[in-house]
Design a protein around this motif. Structure first.
Motif, PDB file in Angstrom:
ATOM      1  N   UNK A  85     -77.123 -21.077  54.526  1.00  0.00           N
ATOM      2  CA  UNK A  85     -76.335 -22.304  54.605  1.00  0.00           C
ATOM      3  C   UNK A  85     -76.970 -23.430  53.795  1.00  0.00           C
ATOM      4  N   UNK A  86     -78.170 -23.222  53.289  1.00  0.00           N
ATOM      5  CA  UNK A  86     -78.891 -24.278  52.591  1.00  0.00           C
ATOM      6  C   UNK A  86     -78.391 -24.374  51.153  1.00  0.00           C
ATOM      7  N   UNK A  87     -77.446 -25.240  50.932  1.00  0.00           N
ATOM      8  CA  UNK A  87     -76.814 -25.343  49.611  1.00  0.00           C
ATOM      9  C   UNK A  87     -77.752 -25.920  48.552  1.00  0.00           C
ATOM     10  N   UNK A  88     -78.719 -26.741  48.977  1.00  0.00           N
ATOM     11  CA  UNK A  88     -79.675 -27.300  48.029  1.00  0.00           C
ATOM     12  C   UNK A  88     -80.421 -26.187  47.302  1.00  0.00           C
ATOM     13  N   UNK A  89     -80.880 -25.182  48.061  1.00  0.00           N
ATOM     14  CA  UNK A  89     -81.605 -24.060  47.462  1.00  0.00           C
ATOM     15  C   UNK A  89     -80.656 -23.083  46.766  1.00  0.00           C
ATOM     16  N   UNK A  90     -79.492 -22.891  47.364  1.00  0.00           N
ATOM     17  CA  UNK A  90     -78.559 -21.891  46.825  1.00  0.00           C
ATOM     18  C   UNK A  90     -78.050 -22.273  45.439  1.00  0.00           C
ATOM     19  N   UNK A  91     -77.857 -23.566  45.198  1.00  0.00           N
ATOM     20  CA  UNK A  91     -77.213 -23.997  43.952  1.00  0.00           C
ATOM     21  C   UNK A  91     -78.096 -24.888  43.085  1.00  0.00           C
ATOM     22  N   UNK A  92     -79.395 -24.879  43.331  1.00  0.00           N
ATOM     23  CA  UNK A  92     -80.279 -25.755  42.564  1.00  0.00           C
ATOM     24  C   UNK A  92     -80.335 -25.373  41.088  1.00  0.00           C
TER      25      UNK A  92
END
Length: 630
Positions: A85-92
């Protein structure tokens, strides 16, 4: 004679001739006596990741786990969990423009009209706007989302960027012929029917499953997630081999532990794969017949240990060979030394052959005698069979030279026994010191677990590294339709839940094997978040660190970044299938991606919601012109 001497490598074929080739039996049914018997089958009701998913980015916690060997003391190790759910890491690794492109493409894939008519719409766009503007529009949308670039040089920036965020590449040159259905059917029938069958149709001992049928000649039918090759001539096969060689070279140049994928149907005339598959299946049936003679037909495959003396008597009575010949077949250092023969020993009856066609001998169940599958093979057909083996050999050797692991893709069930057998022969040669060759197992098949467990047992006996890619499968609708219409047993599991259970059962078996000896290796090629979480849980249970590089994860470029990138940044070996090729020539590939994403996106808005969440987070934080740093 040892078992490995009895089955010398099929693919050590040079351009002059193929020397002393033998084969072992095709996969059967058994439960290993070496691996742990404490299995927990996944029961029905696993969530489809298209509906829900929660879990990632690295939270190391000190916990007590079972040690990596059964006799060692318990040790402290790090348990890794992943928050998907951590979008910061998923789409960095993505710019805001790339996030918007993903949102647009995934939204377009939910409209049935656009997906159903995608080829017609692309052709219309090309006519209206012209080639240059069409290509620009494609690069801004579907091509930019799912394809890395036109050639080896243009894809390098994307590969380097992904590697910086922990994601490797499996290069895949995705150019396909854009054939009509009629053209595809004609090519398939020409390539799969031998000269002998053309002259005397209906003569011989062929089973209908392993014969070409015009109504299923277009093997693209009902297939949206796999590329299809149609045989044209030997020059085309050489050209496709060169393409694979270029992919291997590029993979070796872009990373120290790359993968490359190949398809057997691209490397030769499929007639041989059909015929050899039928031979392997019939020899397995013959083994079952002999097991029934000894009252062992109800046992699991490798529990069917046939008494050697009774077996010799049965073969003599059936007229398969004279007594001296049969005695010689079972003479060796280990073969039959225990007084029994099991499924994995069952390879001696296919004798040394100079001509490949002589391998295609089958037992006649009525007479008990060995007879040729076909009455005759032309000289050119002999050469075509040998060239297929030679091309496979060239690719495997080149992969070793370039430090690249080679994955052999699975195909239709009427080709697969031969593909699996040829892959096993490569593994016997090239997987002695480390896993180079990976076979692919389709877990929507009823026999998937049997196939995996038999191959693991064979690797264990012969001392080579087992390498597998697990997929759910790409040919379900086509396989079911063909089985029903032609009239043989449907090879596919009854429903999606059964396929999930099969996938997890096969995966758990390989993970147990890794826990025992660290010589097995598996790629979890799945977009299913629940399956990824299942894998992580099992790795934590057995204390398997991602840095050991025994378990790999794989997804397609442009799909499920919320799974791939968090895994990669947590230290897991994860790979994207990276297609490349000129815009006009990858349109069939893009058409399939649109169809695949239709079902994926209609089943869940999860990936789109994660993309929106990250985009809004950036805009709220003033990151209007966000660019990844690496």
């Amino acid at each position: 004679m040892s078992y490995t001497k009895l089955v010398p490598a099929l693919i050590r074929a040079n351009s002059e001739n193929i020397k002393r080739i033998r084969f072992s039996s095709c996969p059967g049914r058994f439960r290993s006596t070496v691996a742990s018997t404490q299995r927990t089958e996944v029961q029905g009701g696993e969530k489809d990741p298209r509906i829900d998913g929660d879990c990632t980015v690295t939270k190391p916690v000190q916990v007590d786990l079972i040690s990596q060997t059964k006799n060692a003391a318990d040790t402290h190790t790090l348990k890794i969990t992943i928050d998907f759910e951590n979008t910061l890491e998923a789409y960095k690794s993505k710019t805001n423009i790339e996030l918007l492109r993903s949102l647009l493409v995934f939204k377009l894939c939910t409209f049935d009209f656009l997906v159903d008519k995608n080829k017609e719409l692309m052709n219309l766009t090309k006519k209206v706007f012209g080639q240059r503007l069409f290509e620009k529009l494609m690069r801004m949308t579907f091509y930019g989302q799912f394809v890395a670039g036109e050639d080896h040089n243009t894809i390098k920036p994307l590969i380097r960027k992904n590697q910086a965020f922990g994601v490797g590449a499996v290069l895949d040159y995705s150019v396909e012929e854009d054939l009509t259905q009629e053209e595809a059917e004609k090519k398939e029938m020409d390539a799969c029917v031998s000269e002998a069958e053309k002259e005397s149709p209906g003569i011989g001992h062929r089973e209908k499953k392993y014969k070409a049928h015009r109504q299923f000649g277009d093997r693209r039918g009902g297939v949206i997630s796999a590329r299809t090759y149609f045989y044209a001539d030997e020059a085309k096969c050489d050209s496709q081999m060169e393409t694979f060689l270029n992919c291997i070279k590029a993979s070796g140049g872009s990373s120290v532990d790359g993968f490359s994928a190949i398809k057997m149907t691209a490397l030769g005339r499929p007639q041989f794969l059909l015929q050899f598959s039928e031979v392997l299946v019939k020899w397995r049936q013959f083994f079952n017949l002999l097991a029934a003679h000894q009252g062992k037909s109800d046992m699991a495959a490798l529990e069917q240990k046939l008494d050697l003396e009774q077996l010799k008597d049965s073969l003599t009575k059936l007229g398969v060979g004279d007594k001296d010949d049969i005695e010689n077949w079972f003479t060796g250092e280990k073969l039959g030394s225990s007084g029994t023969i099991d499924l994995l020993d069952w390879n001696s009856l296919i004798n040394d052959r100079t001509n490949i066609s002589n391998l295609l001998m089958i037992p006649n169940f009525e007479t008990g005698k060995l007879e040729p599958l076909l009455n005759k093979f032309t000289t050119e057909e002999e050469k075509q069979m040998k060239r297929l083996l030679q091309r496979v050999d060239v690719l495997a050797k080149y992969a070793v030279e370039n430090g690249v692991r080679l994955m052999v893709d699975a195909e239709q069930t009427y080709f697969q026994p031969a593909i699996t057998r040829l892959t096993l022969e490569m593994q016997r040669i090239f997987n002695r010191d480390k896993p180079i060759i990976f076979n692919t197992f389709q877990c929507y098949l009823k026999e998937a677990y049997d196939n995996v467990s038999v191959d693991v047992e064979l690797s264990r006996r012969e001392g080579w590294f087992f390498g597998a890619k697990l997929v759910r499968g790409a040919y379900m609708y086509q396989e079911r339709s063909r089985a029903q219409e032609i009239g043989y047993e449907d090879p596919i599991n009854p429903d999606y839940e059964a396929t999930n259970r099969m996938y997890h059962k096969c995966l758990e078996y390989v993970l147990e094997e890794i826990d025992h000896n660290r010589r097995a290796n598996v790629m979890v090629a799945s977009h299913n978040e629940e399956t990824v979480k299942f894998t992580l849980d099992k790795m934590n249970e057995i204390g398997l660190s991602p840095t050991e590089n025994k378990v790999y994860f794989g997804q397609l470029l442009g799909m499920c970044d919320q799974i791939s990138f968090p895994l990669g940044q947590a230290g897991f070996p994860v790979y994207k299938y990276v297609p490349y090729g000129p815009v006009n020539e990858v349109i069939p590939y893009l058409s399939r991606r649109a169809q695949e994403n239709r079902g994926f996106m209609k089943g869940s808005q999860r990936e789109r919601s994660l993309l929106w969440r990250e985009l809004k987070r950036r805009l709220a934080g003033g990151q209007v012109f966000y660019r990844p740093v690496y």
